[in-house]
Design a protein around this motif. Sequence first.
Motif, PDB file in Angstrom:
ATOM      1  N   GLU A  36      40.311  36.405  58.302  1.00 35.67           N
ATOM      2  CA  GLU A  36      39.892  37.062  57.068  1.00 35.67           C
ATOM      3  C   GLU A  36      38.966  38.226  57.392  1.00 35.67           C
ATOM      4  N   VAL A  37      38.990  39.242  56.558  1.00 35.70           N
ATOM      5  CA  VAL A  37      38.119  40.399  56.733  1.00 35.70           C
ATOM      6  C   VAL A  37      36.674  39.961  56.511  1.00 35.70           C
ATOM      7  N   LYS A  38      35.796  40.396  57.396  1.00 39.58           N
ATOM      8  CA  LYS A  38      34.391  39.995  57.308  1.00 39.58           C
ATOM      9  C   LYS A  38      33.678  40.683  56.145  1.00 39.58           C
ATOM     10  N   ASN A  39      33.997  41.963  55.906  1.00 44.96           N
ATOM     11  CA  ASN A  39      33.265  42.740  54.903  1.00 44.96           C
ATOM     12  C   ASN A  39      34.248  43.584  54.108  1.00 44.96           C
ATOM     13  N   GLN A  40      34.791  42.999  53.053  1.00 45.59           N
ATOM     14  CA  GLN A  40      35.788  43.696  52.250  1.00 45.59           C
ATOM     15  C   GLN A  40      35.203  44.911  51.532  1.00 45.59           C
ATOM     16  N   ASN A  41      33.973  44.800  51.093  1.00 48.53           N
ATOM     17  CA  ASN A  41      33.327  45.905  50.392  1.00 48.53           C
ATOM     18  C   ASN A  41      33.241  47.141  51.275  1.00 48.53           C
ATOM     19  N   ALA A  42      32.944  46.955  52.568  1.00 44.81           N
ATOM     20  CA  ALA A  42      32.849  48.079  53.499  1.00 44.81           C
ATOM     21  C   ALA A  42      34.209  48.731  53.705  1.00 44.81           C
ATOM     22  N   LEU A  43      35.269  47.932  53.754  1.00 41.36           N
ATOM     23  CA  LEU A  43      36.614  48.492  53.883  1.00 41.36           C
ATOM     24  C   LEU A  43      36.953  49.362  52.673  1.00 41.36           C
ATOM     25  N   THR A  44      36.564  48.900  51.504  1.00 39.99           N
ATOM     26  CA  THR A  44      36.802  49.680  50.286  1.00 39.99           C
ATOM     27  C   THR A  44      36.032  50.993  50.325  1.00 39.99           C
ATOM     28  N   LYS A  45      34.783  50.945  50.779  1.00 40.91           N
ATOM     29  CA  LYS A  45      33.979  52.164  50.881  1.00 40.91           C
ATOM     30  C   LYS A  45      34.605  53.146  51.869  1.00 40.91           C
ATOM     31  N   PHE A  46      35.162  52.648  52.953  1.00 43.75           N
ATOM     32  CA  PHE A  46      35.833  53.547  53.894  1.00 43.75           C
ATOM     33  C   PHE A  46      37.030  54.213  53.225  1.00 43.75           C
ATOM     34  N   ALA A  47      37.817  53.436  52.507  1.00 51.68           N
ATOM     35  CA  ALA A  47      38.977  54.002  51.806  1.00 51.68           C
ATOM     36  C   ALA A  47      38.535  55.080  50.814  1.00 51.68           C
ATOM     37  N   ASN A  48      37.451  54.811  50.082  1.00 47.93           N
ATOM     38  CA  ASN A  48      36.920  55.807  49.137  1.00 47.93           C
ATOM     39  C   ASN A  48      36.500  57.076  49.869  1.00 47.93           C
ATOM     40  N   SER A  49      35.915  56.933  51.051  1.00 43.17           N
ATOM     41  CA  SER A  49      35.394  58.092  51.785  1.00 43.17           C
ATOM     42  C   SER A  49      36.490  59.031  52.255  1.00 43.17           C
ATOM     43  N   ILE A  50      37.708  58.516  52.384  1.00 43.51           N
ATOM     44  CA  ILE A  50      38.824  59.371  52.804  1.00 43.51           C
ATOM     45  C   ILE A  50      39.701  59.767  51.623  1.00 43.51           C
ATOM     46  N   GLY A  51      39.186  59.544  50.391  1.00 39.97           N
ATOM     47  CA  GLY A  51      39.864  60.050  49.203  1.00 39.97           C
ATOM     48  C   GLY A  51      40.693  59.051  48.433  1.00 39.97           C
ATOM     49  N   TRP A  52      40.717  57.772  48.867  1.00 38.30           N
ATOM     50  CA  TRP A  52      41.448  56.765  48.117  1.00 38.30           C
ATOM     51  C   TRP A  52      40.583  56.309  46.951  1.00 38.30           C
ATOM     52  N   SER A  53      41.157  56.196  45.763  1.00 38.02           N
ATOM     53  CA  SER A  53      40.381  55.760  44.599  1.00 38.02           C
ATOM     54  C   SER A  53      40.097  54.266  44.630  1.00 38.02           C
ATOM     55  N   ARG A  54      40.964  53.503  45.284  1.00 40.16           N
ATOM     56  CA  ARG A  54      40.804  52.055  45.350  1.00 40.16           C
ATOM     57  C   ARG A  54      41.506  51.526  46.597  1.00 40.16           C
ATOM     58  N   LEU A  55      41.326  50.240  46.859  1.00 34.02           N
ATOM     59  CA  LEU A  55      41.978  49.609  48.003  1.00 34.02           C
ATOM     60  C   LEU A  55      42.592  48.300  47.544  1.00 34.02           C
ATOM     61  N   ASP A  56      43.918  48.208  47.594  1.00 32.85           N
ATOM     62  CA  ASP A  56      44.613  46.992  47.174  1.00 32.85           C
ATOM     63  C   ASP A  56      44.187  45.800  48.024  1.00 32.85           C
ATOM     64  N   GLU A  57      44.280  44.626  47.427  1.00 33.65           N
ATOM     65  CA  GLU A  57      43.886  43.390  48.117  1.00 33.65           C
ATOM     66  C   GLU A  57      44.654  43.208  49.427  1.00 33.65           C
ATOM     67  N   LYS A  58      45.925  43.624  49.444  1.00 32.12           N
ATOM     68  CA  LYS A  58      46.734  43.411  50.643  1.00 32.12           C
ATOM     69  C   LYS A  58      46.205  44.179  51.848  1.00 32.12           C
ATOM     70  N   TRP A  59      45.397  45.236  51.607  1.00 28.54           N
ATOM     71  CA  TRP A  59      44.852  46.027  52.698  1.00 28.54           C
ATOM     72  C   TRP A  59      43.567  45.423  53.263  1.00 28.54           C
ATOM     73  N   LYS A  60      42.925  44.560  52.502  1.00 27.79           N
ATOM     74  CA  LYS A  60      41.624  44.048  52.926  1.00 27.79           C
ATOM     75  C   LYS A  60      41.567  42.515  52.970  1.00 27.79           C
ATOM     76  N   GLU A  61      42.727  41.905  53.003  1.00 34.93           N
ATOM     77  CA  GLU A  61      42.781  40.444  53.002  1.00 34.93           C
ATOM     78  C   GLU A  61      42.603  39.864  54.400  1.00 34.93           C
ATOM     79  N   THR A  62      43.247  40.473  55.372  1.00 36.04           N
ATOM     80  CA  THR A  62      43.219  39.919  56.721  1.00 36.04           C
ATOM     81  C   THR A  62      43.251  41.047  57.743  1.00 36.04           C
TER      82      THR A  62
END
Length: 342
Positions: free
Chosen positions: A171-197
């Motif tokens: 499992e991903v240790k820090n899902q919130n950080a993965l979402t912030k990275f996606a936002n930083s490169i212009g993604w508005s959101r990050l689907d669960e499938k990208w941050k589940e494992t």
Amino acid sequence: MRQGNNISKDVLLKLTPCMHRVIIPLYIPEETEYYKDSFDVFSMCLESLHKTSYTTLKISVVSNGCSAGINSKLLELQQQGLIDELIIEREAIGKINSLLKVLRTVEEPFITITDGDVLFLNGWEDKVFEVFEAFPKAGMVSPVPVFRTHFRLTSNIWVRYLFNKRLYFREVKNQNALTKFANSIGWSRLDEKWKETILTLQGKQDVTAVVGCSHFVGTYKRDIFKYLPKVNSNYKLGGNSEFLYTDKPVIDAGGYRLATYDNYAYHMGNTIESWMLETYNALDIIEHKMPLKNNNDFLLKDNLIMKLARFLFEKLLYFKPFKRYLLKKKGLTTKQIENFIS
């Protein structure tokens, strides 16, 4: 005519001991529109390095065609002791060529290369070197795990641990950080499938690392850069430049590309947001710097058998049934496999 004796002649160098150098290539041609927040972002990056590092590191900044106003600010930062080495290029020579200005002469055994928009968090340096100690073949370690890096220049890890349970999806240790990275490169959101494992590797003393990493921030063993191309890059940014100069040398040296399991830095982008300021202001300042422990694990080696195994493995990855087999073997469900394949 010359008069008197040069007092520096035949005097041996006595430099401050240092095992870790940070290199920041910087391109801010103006302070409007896209770049209006860029110097403030860079300042947060630089200050966060000083606040959070626990070793006596040295910082090199290469001004790659920055404006005269930015260069004046950089000189002030150097005079304040925040920059150890400042190289100013009037013409924009490109990100990679800026790095080469330092890389070809650097002496420290560990080198962190970072973009100027990275916010370093407490513990980043400690956790990066923890991974190096746990994995002697680690050649590059990033303090930022990102999604879907498990097949990106990682074939040497797969070949070595194909039948070993140390290589496994967790499992991903820090899902919130993965979402912030996606936002930083212009993604508005990050689907669960990208941050589940995420694919991880278990090392000495049960240290967990993420397999693969991005190159916007990473710490390298200096030995890696023996494999740099002999000529400079033809690109200002992008193309195959970062692959050839910062990614491929790790593999050519036989090194692993890894990241910390938890997140210890943020990619800010070109705009400052309130959460960044809150995070920056909450950083604990490490007042007493410690020398980085020396060890004999710096040198890396690759061999012909491993090169051949990597080549065959990479060819097999083109076959989806083989890729599905690998993903299932390493812990993914049928539904997860479809998400990873598509």
